[in-house]
Design a protein around this motif. Structure first.
Motif, short mmCIF file in Angstrom:
data_model
loop_
_atom_site.label_atom_id
_atom_site.label_comp_id
_atom_site.label_asym_id
_atom_site.label_seq_id
_atom_site.Cartn_x
_atom_site.Cartn_y
_atom_site.Cartn_z
N LYS A 156 0.97 -1.05 0.35
CA LYS A 156 -0.14 0.03 -0.14
C LYS A 156 1.01 1.22 -0.37
N ASN B 216 5.36 1.28 -7.55
CA ASN B 216 4.55 2.05 -6.47
C ASN B 216 4.91 2.41 -4.54
N SER C 87 5.38 3.90 -11.40
CA SER C 87 4.58 3.33 -10.93
C SER C 87 3.12 3.20 -11.66
N SER D 162 -0.98 2.17 -12.58
CA SER D 162 -2.41 1.38 -11.64
C SER D 162 -2.24 0.55 -11.68
N ASP E 119 -0.65 -2.02 -8.92
CA ASP E 119 -1.21 -2.08 -7.67
C ASP E 119 -1.51 -3.40 -7.01
#
Length: 143
Positions: free
Chosen positions: A21, A52, A71, A73, A76
């Motif tokens: 996270k 990330n 980075s 998505s 993730d």
């Protein structure tokens, strides 16, 4: 996923650190410290790859010459094939002959794929720096 890079001229040791996270996992500092000592022994630079991760400033204290932050998505959620592809791209770009990753469950899924992608050897559970560079000799745990 195709990454874009700026020029990088040196050979290096690449350390991939894991996050959760957006926060660096605690084992990352051990990975970076070990990788820094390996880079010194090999007389090369240490490049750290963080995927990330929001803040990587603390990694500089552990010897990182350069930190590459990716980075996206798509990254993730862990996918061993996608992550191994990203690490392979960074390894090729940074001329990394040695890649250090943790011994986590995710890394154990990813490492063999990374070795195949780079046509390289893979050694798990390493517990010491190399005792010899020629031949490259490492100590690892079994069982």
């Amino acid at each position: 996923m195709k990454l874009k890079f700026y020029n990088y001229k040196y050979m290096s040791v690449l350390a991939y650190i894991e996050s959760n996270k957006g926060k660096i996992k605690k084992n990352a500092f051990e990975i970076v410290s070990y990788s820094n000592e390996l880079a010194k022994k090999l007389e090369t630079k240490l490049v750290v790859l963080a995927i990330n991760v929001e803040d990587t400033n603390e990694l500089n204290k552990y010897g990182a010459s350069k930190i590459i932050k990716v980075s996206n998505s798509e990254l993730d959620n862990f996918d061993s094939q996608i992550f191994s592809n990203v690490i392979a791209q960074v390894a090729k770009h940074t001329n990394s002959n040695h890649i250090v990753i943790s011994s986590s469950l995710d890394s154990k899924y990813m490492a063999p794929l990374l070795a195949i992608e780079l046509d390289a050897g893979y050694l798990s559970n390493v517990v010491e720096l190399p005792s010899s560079l020629n031949p490259f000799t490492l100590k690892r745990t079994c069982f």
